[in-house]
Design an enzyme around this catalytic site. Structure first.
Site, PDB file in Angstrom:
ATOM      1  N   GLU A 154      34.824  42.627  38.627  1.00 15.64           N
ATOM      2  CA  GLU A 154      33.354  42.289  38.945  1.00 15.64           C
ATOM      3  C   GLU A 154      33.431  40.808  39.036  1.00 15.64           C
ATOM      4  O   GLU A 154      32.598  40.286  39.807  1.00 15.64           O
ATOM      5  CB  GLU A 154      32.668  42.604  37.524  1.00 15.64           C
ATOM      6  CG  GLU A 154      31.219  42.355  37.666  1.00 15.64           C
ATOM      7  CD  GLU A 154      30.520  42.668  36.350  1.00 15.64           C
ATOM      8  OE1 GLU A 154      29.302  42.631  36.157  1.00 15.64           O
ATOM      9  OE2 GLU A 154      31.158  43.406  35.446  1.00 15.64           O
ATOM     10  N   HIS A 209      52.367  36.017  55.528  1.00 17.66           N
ATOM     11  CA  HIS A 209      51.944  35.224  54.329  1.00 17.66           C
ATOM     12  C   HIS A 209      52.471  35.636  52.945  1.00 17.66           C
ATOM     13  O   HIS A 209      52.633  34.823  52.091  1.00 17.66           O
ATOM     14  CB  HIS A 209      50.365  35.767  54.359  1.00 17.66           C
ATOM     15  CG  HIS A 209      49.518  35.129  53.194  1.00 17.66           C
ATOM     16  ND1 HIS A 209      49.541  33.592  53.004  1.00 17.66           N
ATOM     17  CD2 HIS A 209      48.973  35.683  52.047  1.00 17.66           C
ATOM     18  CE1 HIS A 209      48.829  33.483  51.899  1.00 17.66           C
ATOM     19  NE2 HIS A 209      48.235  34.512  51.182  1.00 17.66           N
ATOM     20  N   SER A 256      49.567  30.968  47.768  1.00 22.08           N
ATOM     21  CA  SER A 256      48.292  31.415  48.212  1.00 22.08           C
ATOM     22  C   SER A 256      47.233  30.944  47.079  1.00 22.08           C
ATOM     23  O   SER A 256      47.275  29.858  46.886  1.00 22.08           O
ATOM     24  CB  SER A 256      48.077  33.092  48.294  1.00 22.08           C
ATOM     25  OG  SER A 256      47.101  33.165  49.202  1.00 22.08           O
TER      26      SER A 256
END
Length: 253
Positions: free
Chosen positions: A176, A235, A85
């Protein structure tokens, strides 16, 4: 950036790059199997993931350069580079930029194309868990279940939890920065990026990440690529059918 890794076995170097929100631990079982076949397996935490350093900056060029820096610092060459991925996108770019150190490339269930952001719900759930300062993994799973319905995906994400202090769980990833840079995760491989050494693309038969239309694009970047589909997998093909995945990789190698 000095990336954290777990190194298993002796022999030809094989670097494994996890996907977005994953970590090197996700690959331990397969890593041991590859090590038993005569590979020195480097399970790498990419920046802002696992135990690797945190950074405000996050894009594929930086991630590919991190791989090159890692190879240089460990004096690795003639490497097998495998990525799933997001890690597959990093592997594609690293192989195209530094073909002199990458001998073979294995990309798992990702194409070189642009993907629109599609992790918003997961990121919201992780932010909720992060802000709640929960005292137990059970509480974290209950909260995350409100955002992520698939149990397998939840368990995968909750591997990022660790005890920051006694009685307080936290996430290892730099959430973040990953939220701020989410647009970067879907970016396409540059048009001129090519790698003409042996390449294996493994796709999950039930995954929609690689379509029949993508195959022409894949071959334009990777002219000798072979594309293998693993039946009855999505996936997370390497987790859903470890045996078939391991067999496909070893046949290619």
């Amino acid at each position: 950036m000095k990336l954290h890794s777990t190194i298993l076995g002796e022999g030809k170097p094989m670097l494994i790059l996890h996907g977005f929100l994953g970590m090197s631990d996700n690959w331990k079982t397969l890593g041991r199997q590859f090590a038993e076949e005569g590979y020195q397996v480097h399970l790498i935490d990419q920046r802002n993931h696992g135990r690797s350093p945190h950074s405000d900056e996050f894009n594929y060029l930086l991630l590919a350069r991190d791989v090159k820096e890692y190879c240089d610092s460990h004096q690795l060459k003639d490497c097998v580079l495998l990525g799933h991925s997001m890690g597959g996108k990093v592997a594609m770019l690293a192989a195209s930029l530094f073909p002199h150190i990458i001998e073979k490339l294995i990309v798992v269930d990702i194409a070189p194309k642009y993907y629109a952001p599609h992790h918003q719900q997961i990121l919201e759930g992780l932010q909720a868990v992060d802000e709640a300062h929960l005292p137990s993994r059970g509480d974290a799973e209950d909260l995350l279940a409100k955002y992520v319905k698939e149990e397998g995906v939840r368990l995968f994400l909750l591997k990022n939890l660790y005890w920051k202090t006694k009685g307080q769980l936290a996430l290892r990833m730099n959430l973040e920065s990953l939220v701020k840079n989410i647009e970067e995760v879907g970016q396409a491989l540059p048009n001129d990026a090519t790698y003409s050494k042996p390449t294996l693309i493994i796709k999950g038969e039930r995954s929609n990440y690689i379509t029949a239309e993508d195959e022409k694009d894949i071959l334009s970047h990777f002219p000798v690529a072979e594309i293998v589909s693993i039946p009855n997998t999505g996936h997370w093909v390497h987790a859903e059918d470890k045996k078939a995945f391991f067999t496909a990789v070893m046949q290619f190698l």
